[in-house]
Every structure is written in structure tokens, then in C-alpha cells.
Design a protein around this motif. Structure first.
Motif, PDB file in Angstrom:
ATOM      1  N   GLY A  91       0.794  -1.228   0.000  1.00  0.00           N
ATOM      2  CA  GLY A  91       0.000   0.000   0.000  1.00  0.00           C
ATOM      3  C   GLY A  91       0.824   1.274   0.000  1.00  0.00           C
ATOM      4  N   VAL A  92       2.137   1.152  -0.141  1.00  0.00           N
ATOM      5  CA  VAL A  92       2.969   2.363  -0.149  1.00  0.00           C
ATOM      6  C   VAL A  92       2.586   3.229  -1.337  1.00  0.00           C
ATOM      7  N   GLY A  93       2.837   4.504  -1.231  1.00  0.00           N
ATOM      8  CA  GLY A  93       2.474   5.391  -2.330  1.00  0.00           C
ATOM      9  C   GLY A  93       2.936   6.802  -2.060  1.00  0.00           C
ATOM     10  N   ARG A  94       2.497   7.680  -2.932  1.00  0.00           N
ATOM     11  CA  ARG A  94       2.967   9.055  -2.967  1.00  0.00           C
ATOM     12  C   ARG A  94       2.263   9.939  -1.942  1.00  0.00           C
ATOM     13  N   VAL A  95       3.014  10.861  -1.373  1.00  0.00           N
ATOM     14  CA  VAL A  95       2.435  11.933  -0.551  1.00  0.00           C
ATOM     15  C   VAL A  95       2.514  13.211  -1.387  1.00  0.00           C
ATOM     16  N   ALA A  96       1.376  13.825  -1.632  1.00  0.00           N
ATOM     17  CA  ALA A  96       1.355  15.073  -2.394  1.00  0.00           C
ATOM     18  C   ALA A  96       1.441  16.257  -1.436  1.00  0.00           C
ATOM     19  N   PRO A  97       1.893  17.414  -1.932  1.00  0.00           N
ATOM     20  CA  PRO A  97       1.936  18.591  -1.056  1.00  0.00           C
ATOM     21  C   PRO A  97       0.549  18.855  -0.468  1.00  0.00           C
ATOM     22  N   GLY A  98       0.499  19.117   0.824  1.00  0.00           N
ATOM     23  CA  GLY A  98      -0.780  19.362   1.495  1.00  0.00           C
ATOM     24  C   GLY A  98      -1.427  18.124   2.076  1.00  0.00           C
ATOM     25  N   ASP A  99      -0.957  16.940   1.666  1.00  0.00           N
ATOM     26  CA  ASP A  99      -1.520  15.703   2.223  1.00  0.00           C
ATOM     27  C   ASP A  99      -1.232  15.589   3.717  1.00  0.00           C
ATOM     28  N   VAL A 100      -2.166  14.985   4.433  1.00  0.00           N
ATOM     29  CA  VAL A 100      -1.924  14.697   5.845  1.00  0.00           C
ATOM     30  C   VAL A 100      -1.897  13.181   6.036  1.00  0.00           C
ATOM     31  N   MET A 101      -0.779  12.710   6.592  1.00  0.00           N
ATOM     32  CA  MET A 101      -0.659  11.282   6.918  1.00  0.00           C
ATOM     33  C   MET A 101      -1.084  11.060   8.359  1.00  0.00           C
ATOM     34  N   ARG A 102      -1.918  10.063   8.557  1.00  0.00           N
ATOM     35  CA  ARG A 102      -2.201   9.619   9.923  1.00  0.00           C
ATOM     36  C   ARG A 102      -1.883   8.135   9.986  1.00  0.00           C
ATOM     37  N   ALA A 103      -1.284   7.731  11.073  1.00  0.00           N
ATOM     38  CA  ALA A 103      -0.912   6.322  11.192  1.00  0.00           C
ATOM     39  C   ALA A 103      -1.122   5.856  12.611  1.00  0.00           C
ATOM     40  N   GLY A 104      -1.266   4.555  12.758  1.00  0.00           N
ATOM     41  CA  GLY A 104      -1.478   4.027  14.095  1.00  0.00           C
ATOM     42  C   GLY A 104      -1.346   2.517  14.134  1.00  0.00           C
ATOM     43  N   ILE A 105      -1.572   2.011  15.327  1.00  0.00           N
ATOM     44  CA  ILE A 105      -1.475   0.566  15.587  1.00  0.00           C
ATOM     45  C   ILE A 105      -2.745   0.124  16.282  1.00  0.00           C
ATOM     46  N   ARG A 106      -3.291  -0.999  15.863  1.00  0.00           N
ATOM     47  CA  ARG A 106      -4.383  -1.631  16.597  1.00  0.00           C
ATOM     48  C   ARG A 106      -3.907  -2.951  17.186  1.00  0.00           C
ATOM     49  N   VAL A 107      -4.207  -3.119  18.462  1.00  0.00           N
ATOM     50  CA  VAL A 107      -3.857  -4.362  19.160  1.00  0.00           C
ATOM     51  C   VAL A 107      -5.165  -5.036  19.556  1.00  0.00           C
ATOM     52  N   GLY A 108      -5.414  -6.203  18.993  1.00  0.00           N
ATOM     53  CA  GLY A 108      -6.691  -6.881  19.248  1.00  0.00           C
ATOM     54  C   GLY A 108      -7.864  -5.995  18.850  1.00  0.00           C
ATOM     55  N   GLY A 109      -7.674  -5.242  17.762  1.00  0.00           N
ATOM     56  CA  GLY A 109      -8.753  -4.382  17.260  1.00  0.00           C
ATOM     57  C   GLY A 109      -8.846  -3.035  17.948  1.00  0.00           C
ATOM     58  N   LYS A 110      -8.074  -2.840  19.012  1.00  0.00           N
ATOM     59  CA  LYS A 110      -8.165  -1.578  19.772  1.00  0.00           C
ATOM     60  C   LYS A 110      -7.005  -0.640  19.446  1.00  0.00           C
ATOM     61  N   GLU A 111      -7.345   0.596  19.178  1.00  0.00           N
ATOM     62  CA  GLU A 111      -6.351   1.619  18.838  1.00  0.00           C
ATOM     63  C   GLU A 111      -5.412   1.891  20.023  1.00  0.00           C
ATOM     64  N   LEU A 112      -4.117   1.938  19.752  1.00  0.00           N
ATOM     65  CA  LEU A 112      -3.123   2.302  20.780  1.00  0.00           C
ATOM     66  C   LEU A 112      -2.931   3.817  20.759  1.00  0.00           C
ATOM     67  N   GLU A 113      -3.232   4.477  21.857  1.00  0.00           N
ATOM     68  CA  GLU A 113      -3.121   5.943  21.881  1.00  0.00           C
ATOM     69  C   GLU A 113      -1.694   6.420  21.600  1.00  0.00           C
ATOM     70  N   GLU A 114      -0.699   5.772  22.227  1.00  0.00           N
ATOM     71  CA  GLU A 114       0.694   6.218  22.083  1.00  0.00           C
ATOM     72  C   GLU A 114       1.192   6.120  20.644  1.00  0.00           C
ATOM     73  N   ALA A 115       0.564   5.250  19.860  1.00  0.00           N
ATOM     74  CA  ALA A 115       1.070   5.004  18.509  1.00  0.00           C
ATOM     75  C   ALA A 115       0.511   5.982  17.485  1.00  0.00           C
ATOM     76  N   LYS A 116      -0.499   6.739  17.876  1.00  0.00           N
ATOM     77  CA  LYS A 116      -1.163   7.630  16.908  1.00  0.00           C
ATOM     78  C   LYS A 116      -0.219   8.718  16.407  1.00  0.00           C
ATOM     79  N   MET A 117      -0.168   8.860  15.103  1.00  0.00           N
ATOM     80  CA  MET A 117       0.696   9.873  14.494  1.00  0.00           C
ATOM     81  C   MET A 117      -0.120  10.703  13.518  1.00  0.00           C
ATOM     82  N   GLU A 118       0.235  11.956  13.437  1.00  0.00           N
ATOM     83  CA  GLU A 118      -0.337  12.802  12.387  1.00  0.00           C
ATOM     84  C   GLU A 118       0.799  13.675  11.874  1.00  0.00           C
ATOM     85  N   VAL A 119       1.105  13.537  10.601  1.00  0.00           N
ATOM     86  CA  VAL A 119       2.237  14.276  10.030  1.00  0.00           C
ATOM     87  C   VAL A 119       1.812  14.891   8.704  1.00  0.00           C
ATOM     88  N   ALA A 120       2.133  16.143   8.545  1.00  0.00           N
ATOM     89  CA  ALA A 120       1.796  16.811   7.273  1.00  0.00           C
ATOM     90  C   ALA A 120       2.969  16.660   6.309  1.00  0.00           C
TER      91      ALA A 120
END
Ligand code: MG
Ligand code: MG
Ligand code: MG
Lengths: 217, 217
Positions: free
Chosen positions: B188-217
Motif C-alpha cells: 500500500g505504499v504510495g505518494r504523498v502530495a503537497p498538502g496531504d496529511v498522513m495519519r498512522a497508528g497501531i491496533r492491538v486486538g482491534g483496539k487503537e493504541l493511543e501512544e502510537a497515533k501519528m499525524e504528520v503533514a
């Protein structure tokens, strides 16, 4: 004076002497390219021999190393003064290379890190004070194997000089105080056989620099 | 807990998920291969956006990062317990890649360091305590661009699992406490265009890990 264990990274220029490019049948680069050696590969004076990984065709490459004293980001290659001011001191270095692994990586388009990065693959001399090298583009680097001269050339043969090197690197990666930059190897690289002793040094105006003397088995 | 600025080096596994290898038309490696990102590329939470170098085709690769807590040298890949014990904590990471520069390097047999090593090319999440990830081979990594899911896969799809990765790296380079190891990216890798916002995270047993949440422009 700088400690060589303070390095956050080690960045190395490839193909920076014309005759070395010819001997490896490499293409002459239009601009400097560079790679990293891990800080874990540093071998300080007295720390023992270079460890030969099994099945590795081990090669030496003697190089002048710069030890950075300032943070450098986006340096203008025309600004010789800032480039020289950013250098805190020097060292002599041997960029040990697993040539067979490197050749395989080149063929497959894979990274060079394994071929350049084994533990002990970066023997360094003592730190050389800046005053001992008034002009880093006009010193002689040499390396002998069992007393036979294998490399001996002036740094005036560099294709890309230090300000250009620091300019190109620092437009990609910020250089930090303590970081080490290897400036490329002159012709004469070759194999180290088990039991061989490498000796290397620097001559300034024909005179041997004591701090630069290295002996590595 | 570990500081992410303590890293002496960052070592990254390439091609560790089968579907990602297919999407890049790469060969499946017989053994893990790896490369370094410079510590100067680390971008901590809150430190701002990824800087897009001019002319660069910027790609994201979300990856689970290991933060080492022990010195590891020549680890036996069969020794799962020692491998797991050597990990102090985790982080989520995005291995930002200048894909056009990387493709050019692959074609010419040149090092990958420039394509992987620009300043800000390694956004990291907060440190994730070990207890939050009971099994690092059974969590879900995801990355969205402007809210659209681009990567979302389980780490159980790794071709080479963590003990093997740490075994192979540490037979070349000693890993030190604070060093960071990236374990590869799913499809699923791909291009980031100017202005795009990336959000990423981890789910453990279906539950979102708060510490892993990222938001990067
Ligand atoms: Mg070299
Ligand atoms: Mg360090
Ligand atoms: Mg990656």
C-alpha cells in the motif's frame, strides 16, 4: 579535543579520486554520492584487529576523515570559509569493505550497508588537531601492507573538494558536532589477507604526522 | 522510558512483506537485507512536517520500530527469548522515501542513503511501552492519507520475524541500547502530495493504541 566515540553518524563519499574509479571499473559521478558506515563499525587505536567475516573479500581504502565541530545544514559549496570552520579536527581512516558483498549489492541494486558496516570496519587514527593540517587538499595519504606501499597519493587529486562534499551531504542530512565524514580513497585499493598488517599515515610537506600513524592487523 | 533521541543508529529491513515486494516489482530476498537511515532524519511528535526536497517523489512506508534496550551482537535467530528481551520498547514509524532517487540508485548500483536519509524522513510516534504490545507479530499497522486508508495489515505477514531480523543485523553490526530497528512495510505504499496529511497508528486486538497515533503533514 574531539572524542571519536561522539559520532552520531559517519558519512562517506564514494568515487572521489579518478584513478580509483578506473581501477574499480566504476562510472565517474557527476556529483558526489555518499553512504553511511554505522558508528558501531568504529575501531579506535589499540582496540584490536579488524574482524574478518567468513567468506568476505576484505579490502582496504585509506581516507582522510573530517570530524565536524559545528552543526552544518544546507552549506553553500562556494563558502569555503564556513566549510573549513565547521571542521573541528581530522583523523586518518580505513574504509574497510567487503568487496564481494558490495559487488553483489551493486548488481542487485541493494543497499551497501552490509558491505561497509561490519563491526571493526572503520579503523581510525588518533584525533589530528586542525593546526597539523594547514591545507587538507594538499597532504599525502599512504597505506602499506606488510611494508609494501599500496596507496600513496595527494588529497589534491580529490574530484570533489571538501566544501563541495559538505555542501552536498548537508543539503540532505544535517551534520552534527562529532559526526565523521570520509572523503574518499585514492587508487591502489586491494585485498587484505589473513595475517596481513596494514600501516597507514599522512605526510604533510613530506613530513610524517605522528598522530596519523596507524597499524592494524 | 526510552528517549528516541538516544539512537546511535537506525537500521531498516527492506522487503519484509510479500505483497509490498510485488507492488514494487522487487525480488523476494532469500535473507533479510537492511540499510540505515541517519539519526538526523528522526522527526519526533510535534516537531513539524516532513520536508519535501525539490524534485522528489515522496513515498510513505508505515513500519513497526523496535527500540533496543540491550547490546546485541551475533544473536541466534532461534533464541526468541533473547531477541524479545533485547527490545526495550516500540514506536510506530514512517520510513519516508524519495522513490525516484531510490529507483535511480538501484539502477546504477549506488547506495540508498540519500533516498532514505533526508532530514525529517523518519517521523516517529511516541514511545510505546512493551506491555502495550504483548505480541509484536500480531498487531495491525495502518496509514491513511487525508482520511483514506492506504496501508492496513497485520505484522503476522512479516516474511522474516523479529528474532531473525535481529539475528541477521547483529551478525553484522552490534546493536546498542537506544538503537532503532524498522521491521519493514506492508503493501500500500504510495505518494504523498503537497498538502496531504498522513495519519498512522497501531491496533492491538482491534483496539487503537493511543501512544502510537501519528499525524504528520
Ligand atoms: Mg571508501
Ligand atoms: Mg552515537
Ligand atoms: Mg521501509
Amino acid at each position: 579535543m574531539a572524542s571519536l566515540k561522539r559520532a552520531g553518524k559517519v558519512v562517506c563519499i564514494g568515487r572521489n579520486y579518478a584513478d580509483h574509479i578506473t581501477e574499480l571499473n566504476s562510472a565517474r559521478p557527476k556529483q558526489p554520492f555518499f553512504f553511511q558506515k554505522p558508528t558501531s563499525s568504529i575501531l579506535l587505536p589499540g582496540e584490536g584487529p579488524v574482524i574478518r567475516p567468513r567468506g568476505v573479500d576484505l579490502h582496504y581504502e585509506v581516507e582522510l576523515a573530517l570530524i565536524m565541530g559545528k552543526q552544518v545544514r544546507g552549506l553553500n559549496a562556494q563558502d569555503e570559509q564556513s566549510a573549513m570552520d565547521a571542521i573541528e579536527s581530522y583523523a586518518l581512516s580505513i574504509d574497510m569493505t567487503a568487496r564481494n558483498i558490495q559487488n553483489e549489492a551493486k548488481k542487485k541494486g541493494l543497499p551497501w550497508d552490509i558491505s561497509k558496516g561490519f563491526d571493526t570496519f572503520l579503523p581510525l587514527s588518533s584525533v589530528i588537531g586542525k593546526a597539523a593540517i594547514p591545507d587538507p587538499h594538499n597532504i599525502e595519504l599512504y597505506l602499506t601492507i606488510n611494508g609494501k606501499v599500496r596507496q600513496s597519493d595527494s588529497t589534491e587529486l580529490m574530484l570533489f573538494r571538501i566544501p563541495r562534499i559538505l555542501g552536498d551531504i548537508s543539503k540532505v542530512m544535517t551534520l552534527e558536532p562529532g559526526d565523521i565524514v570520509l572523503t574518499g580513497t585514492p587508487k591502489g585499493v586491494g585485498r587484505v589477507a589473513p595475517g596481513d598488517v596494514m600501516r597507514a599515515g599522512i605526510r604533510v610537506g613530506g613530513k610524517e604526522l605522528e598522530e596519523a600513524k596507524m597499524e592494524v592487523a
